[in-house]
Design a protein around this motif. Structure first.
Motif, PDB file in Angstrom:
ATOM      1  N   SER A 185       0.834  -1.207   0.000  1.00 36.00           N
ATOM      2  CA  SER A 185       0.000   0.000   0.000  1.00 36.00           C
ATOM      3  C   SER A 185       0.869   1.258   0.000  1.00 36.00           C
ATOM      4  O   SER A 185       0.567   2.230  -0.710  1.00 36.00           O
ATOM      5  N   MET A 186       1.948   1.240   0.796  1.00 35.71           N
ATOM      6  CA  MET A 186       2.844   2.395   0.820  1.00 35.71           C
ATOM      7  C   MET A 186       3.531   2.588  -0.525  1.00 35.71           C
ATOM      8  O   MET A 186       3.678   3.721  -1.008  1.00 35.71           O
ATOM      9  N   ALA A 187       3.949   1.486  -1.151  1.00 38.14           N
ATOM     10  CA  ALA A 187       4.594   1.591  -2.465  1.00 38.14           C
ATOM     11  C   ALA A 187       3.617   2.124  -3.504  1.00 38.14           C
ATOM     12  O   ALA A 187       3.985   2.951  -4.355  1.00 38.14           O
ATOM     13  N   PHE A 188       2.369   1.678  -3.423  1.00 35.99           N
ATOM     14  CA  PHE A 188       1.369   2.158  -4.378  1.00 35.99           C
ATOM     15  C   PHE A 188       1.073   3.627  -4.165  1.00 35.99           C
ATOM     16  O   PHE A 188       0.939   4.399  -5.123  1.00 35.99           O
ATOM     17  N   ALA A 189       0.977   4.047  -2.881  1.00 35.48           N
ATOM     18  CA  ALA A 189       0.739   5.461  -2.592  1.00 35.48           C
ATOM     19  C   ALA A 189       1.904   6.326  -3.072  1.00 35.48           C
ATOM     20  O   ALA A 189       1.704   7.430  -3.603  1.00 35.48           O
ATOM     21  N   LEU A 190       3.136   5.834  -2.891  1.00 33.07           N
ATOM     22  CA  LEU A 190       4.303   6.574  -3.374  1.00 33.07           C
ATOM     23  C   LEU A 190       4.287   6.692  -4.890  1.00 33.07           C
ATOM     24  O   LEU A 190       4.599   7.754  -5.446  1.00 33.07           O
ATOM     25  N   PHE A 191       3.901   5.619  -5.558  1.00 24.33           N
ATOM     26  CA  PHE A 191       3.800   5.664  -7.014  1.00 24.33           C
ATOM     27  C   PHE A 191       2.763   6.691  -7.454  1.00 24.33           C
ATOM     28  O   PHE A 191       2.995   7.463  -8.408  1.00 24.33           O
ATOM     29  N   LEU A 192       1.620   6.723  -6.784  1.00 26.51           N
ATOM     30  CA  LEU A 192       0.589   7.704  -7.131  1.00 26.51           C
ATOM     31  C   LEU A 192       1.091   9.129  -6.928  1.00 26.51           C
ATOM     32  O   LEU A 192       0.845  10.002  -7.764  1.00 26.51           O
ATOM     33  N   PHE A 193       1.811   9.350  -5.823  1.00 27.40           N
ATOM     34  CA  PHE A 193       2.286  10.703  -5.521  1.00 27.40           C
ATOM     35  C   PHE A 193       3.333  11.163  -6.530  1.00 27.40           C
ATOM     36  O   PHE A 193       3.304  12.316  -6.991  1.00 27.40           O
ATOM     37  N   LEU A 194       4.259  10.267  -6.881  1.00 30.11           N
ATOM     38  CA  LEU A 194       5.372  10.669  -7.743  1.00 30.11           C
ATOM     39  C   LEU A 194       5.022  10.644  -9.224  1.00 30.11           C
ATOM     40  O   LEU A 194       5.487  11.494  -9.992  1.00 30.11           O
ATOM     41  N   ALA A 195       4.209   9.678  -9.640  1.00 26.57           N
ATOM     42  CA  ALA A 195       3.977   9.491 -11.067  1.00 26.57           C
ATOM     43  C   ALA A 195       2.612   9.954 -11.550  1.00 26.57           C
ATOM     44  O   ALA A 195       2.494  10.507 -12.644  1.00 26.57           O
ATOM     45  N   VAL A 196       1.577   9.739 -10.758  1.00 29.03           N
ATOM     46  CA  VAL A 196       0.219  10.048 -11.206  1.00 29.03           C
ATOM     47  C   VAL A 196      -0.224  11.440 -10.767  1.00 29.03           C
ATOM     48  O   VAL A 196      -0.821  12.190 -11.546  1.00 29.03           O
ATOM     49  N   GLY A 197       0.092  11.796  -9.512  1.00 29.42           N
ATOM     50  CA  GLY A 197      -0.348  13.076  -8.973  1.00 29.42           C
ATOM     51  C   GLY A 197       0.008  14.287  -9.821  1.00 29.42           C
ATOM     52  O   GLY A 197      -0.849  15.150 -10.068  1.00 29.42           O
ATOM     53  N   PRO A 198       1.251  14.401 -10.318  1.00 25.74           N
ATOM     54  CA  PRO A 198       1.611  15.574 -11.131  1.00 25.74           C
ATOM     55  C   PRO A 198       0.780  15.747 -12.392  1.00 25.74           C
ATOM     56  O   PRO A 198       0.696  16.849 -12.937  1.00 25.74           O
ATOM     57  N   HIS A 199       0.144  14.664 -12.865  1.00 27.33           N
ATOM     58  CA  HIS A 199      -0.699  14.778 -14.050  1.00 27.33           C
ATOM     59  C   HIS A 199      -2.128  15.198 -13.705  1.00 27.33           C
ATOM     60  O   HIS A 199      -2.888  15.590 -14.588  1.00 27.33           O
ATOM     61  N   LEU A 200      -2.469  15.112 -12.426  1.00 29.19           N
ATOM     62  CA  LEU A 200      -3.835  15.449 -12.010  1.00 29.19           C
ATOM     63  C   LEU A 200      -3.905  16.730 -11.188  1.00 29.19           C
ATOM     64  O   LEU A 200      -4.961  17.382 -11.159  1.00 29.19           O
ATOM     65  N   PHE A 201      -2.829  17.104 -10.535  1.00 29.86           N
ATOM     66  CA  PHE A 201      -2.824  18.257  -9.642  1.00 29.86           C
ATOM     67  C   PHE A 201      -1.688  19.202 -10.040  1.00 29.86           C
ATOM     68  O   PHE A 201      -0.710  18.784 -10.672  1.00 29.86           O
ATOM     69  N   PRO A 202      -1.794  20.487  -9.649  1.00 32.92           N
ATOM     70  CA  PRO A 202      -0.793  21.483 -10.090  1.00 32.92           C
ATOM     71  C   PRO A 202       0.507  21.434  -9.302  1.00 32.92           C
ATOM     72  O   PRO A 202       0.868  22.374  -8.604  1.00 32.92           O
ATOM     73  N   TYR A 203       1.219  20.338  -9.395  1.00 26.18           N
ATOM     74  CA  TYR A 203       2.544  20.252  -8.788  1.00 26.18           C
ATOM     75  C   TYR A 203       3.384  19.273  -9.589  1.00 26.18           C
ATOM     76  O   TYR A 203       2.865  18.493 -10.391  1.00 26.18           O
ATOM     77  N   VAL A 229      13.309  14.550  -2.485  1.00 24.54           N
ATOM     78  CA  VAL A 229      12.346  14.894  -3.526  1.00 24.54           C
ATOM     79  C   VAL A 229      11.841  16.303  -3.283  1.00 24.54           C
ATOM     80  O   VAL A 229      11.339  16.620  -2.200  1.00 24.54           O
ATOM     81  N   ALA A 230      12.009  17.163  -4.281  1.00 27.91           N
ATOM     82  CA  ALA A 230      11.510  18.535  -4.209  1.00 27.91           C
ATOM     83  C   ALA A 230      10.129  18.585  -4.850  1.00 27.91           C
ATOM     84  O   ALA A 230       9.927  18.088  -5.964  1.00 27.91           O
ATOM     85  N   VAL A 231       9.179  19.173  -4.140  1.00 26.48           N
ATOM     86  CA  VAL A 231       7.817  19.337  -4.653  1.00 26.48           C
ATOM     87  C   VAL A 231       7.671  20.781  -5.121  1.00 26.48           C
ATOM     88  O   VAL A 231       7.783  21.714  -4.318  1.00 26.48           O
ATOM     89  N   ASP A 232       7.435  20.972  -6.413  1.00 24.80           N
ATOM     90  CA  ASP A 232       7.365  22.300  -7.019  1.00 24.80           C
ATOM     91  C   ASP A 232       5.920  22.668  -7.353  1.00 24.80           C
ATOM     92  O   ASP A 232       5.121  21.792  -7.729  1.00 24.80           O
ATOM     93  N   THR A 233       5.619  23.950  -7.247  1.00 23.19           N
ATOM     94  CA  THR A 233       4.347  24.494  -7.707  1.00 23.19           C
ATOM     95  C   THR A 233       4.625  25.657  -8.648  1.00 23.19           C
ATOM     96  O   THR A 233       5.679  26.299  -8.577  1.00 23.19           O
ATOM     97  N   GLN A 234       3.688  25.951  -9.522  1.00 25.51           N
ATOM     98  CA  GLN A 234       3.878  27.015 -10.497  1.00 25.51           C
ATOM     99  C   GLN A 234       3.498  28.378  -9.918  1.00 25.51           C
ATOM    100  O   GLN A 234       2.464  28.515  -9.261  1.00 25.51           O
ATOM    101  N   VAL A 235       4.355  29.363 -10.172  1.00 25.59           N
ATOM    102  CA  VAL A 235       4.103  30.747  -9.764  1.00 25.59           C
ATOM    103  C   VAL A 235       4.425  31.655 -10.948  1.00 25.59           C
ATOM    104  O   VAL A 235       5.133  31.266 -11.885  1.00 25.59           O
TER     105      VAL A 235
END
Length: 247
Positions: A76-94, A113-119
Motif C-alpha cells: 500500500s505504501m509503495a502504491f501510494a508513493l507511485f501515485l504521488f510521484l507518477a500520477v499526482g503531477p498529471h492530475l494536480f498542479p505540482y 524529492v523537491a515538490v514544485d508548484t507554479q508561480v
C-alpha cells in the motif's frame, strides 16, 4: 472443530459398520444407534479436537497473518508513493523532482524529492529556489536558488542563480519572458533514494523483467486464492453434547 466419536464394542448388541449407521445417528444417539443402545445405555465418548492439530499450530497462523498484513502495508505504501510521484503531477498542479547531485546541500540533499508548484515569474524574488532548464550546454534541469532578479526593458526578467553548495554563482543567467515557472515549495527527505537506486547501471534493466513478474505473481495469488465458504444455515453436526462424561 473436529468431532471424534468412540464407543466400546462390547456395549453393542451387534456389530456396527459405517454403512449401517450415519454420523448424525452416532452423535445424536438416534436411529439404529438408538436401537442398539449407543448413546443411551452407554453414551458415546465425544472428543472435540482443535482444528489447529490438523491445519497447523497457532503460532504458524499468527506468523502467517502477520506477514500477510506487513505485505499489505508495504504494498500500500509503495502504491501510494507511485501515485504521488507518477500520477499526482498529471492530475494536480505540482511536480516532483528527485535531487541527483549535491549542488543544493544542505537545503536539498541527494535522494531528496523537491515538490514544485507554479508561480508567476513576476512573483520571483531573491532567495526562492526554482526549477528550470539552464540556457546553455545540454539544457539540463536544475533546482537552484535565485541570487538576483533584474527587470528588462521588454518586460522580461533575468535571474542569476546559485547552488547552495557551490562557491560561485552559476556561469549563466536565465531570462524569462513571462508566464509561470516552477518554484520549490517542499522538500521530502530521502523519498527519492529508490529512484536514484533504479538509475544505477544494470538495475533498471533487471527491473524491467522483475517488476512484471512480481505483479503477475500477485495477480495470480489473488485469482487463485480460495474463497471462504459462508455457511448460510446451521451445520447439522453442531449439536450440544450432554453425555455423562462432559466436564
Amino acid at each position: 472443530m473436529v468431532v471424534v466419536v468412540t464407543a466400546p464394542v462390547r456395549d453393542l448388541s451387534e456389530p456396527v459398520s459405517p454403512a449401517s449407521v450415519s454420523f448424525d445417528e452416532i452423535v445424536r444417539g438416534t436411529g439404529r444407534c438408538g436401537d442398539l443402545g449407543l448413546g443411551t445405555r452407554t453414551p458415546a465418548s465425544v472428543t472435540l479436537l482443535p482444528r489447529a492439530r490438523f491445519t497447523g499450530t497457532r503460532t504458524q497462523k499468527l506468523l502467517g497473518r502477520l506477514f500477510f498484513q506487513l505485505g499489505n502495508i508495504v504494498s500500500s505504501m509503495a502504491f501510494a508513493l507511485f501515485l504521488f510521484l507518477a500520477v499526482g503531477p498529471h492530475l494536480f498542479p505540482y511536480q516532483t523532482m528527485t535531487m541527483l547531485t549535491g549542488s543544493m546541500v544542505p537545503t536539498i540533499n541527494p535522494g531528496d524529492v523537491a515538490v514544485d508548484t507554479q508561480v508567476s515569474v513576476y512573483d520571483l524574488k531573491p532567495g526562492d529556489v526554482i526549477t528550470y532548464r539552464i540556457p546553455v550546454d545540454d539544457n539540463r534541469i536544475v533546482s537552484h536558488r535565485i541570487v538576483s532578479v533584474t527587470g528588462e526593458p521588454d518586460g522580461s526578467l533575468t535571474v542569476q542563480t546559485k547552488g547552495d553548495a557551490n562557491p560561485d554563482n552559476d556561469p549563466w543567467k536565465a531570462n524569462f519572458p513571462g508566464g509561470t515557472i516552477w518554484r520549490v515549495d517542499t522538500v521530502i527527505p530521502k523519498m527519492g533514494e529508490g529512484i536514484r537506486w533504479f538509475r544505477q547501471p544494470g538495475v533498471a534493466k533487471v527491473a524491467v523483467y522483475v517488476a512484471p513478474a512480481l505483479v503477475s505473481l500477485m495477480l495470480l495469488s489473488v485469482i487463485w486464492k480460495p474463497a471462504r465458504r459462508k455457511r448460510s444455515e446451521p451445520d447439522p453436526h453442531d449439536v450440544p453434547f450432554t453425555g455423562s462424561g462432559a466436564r
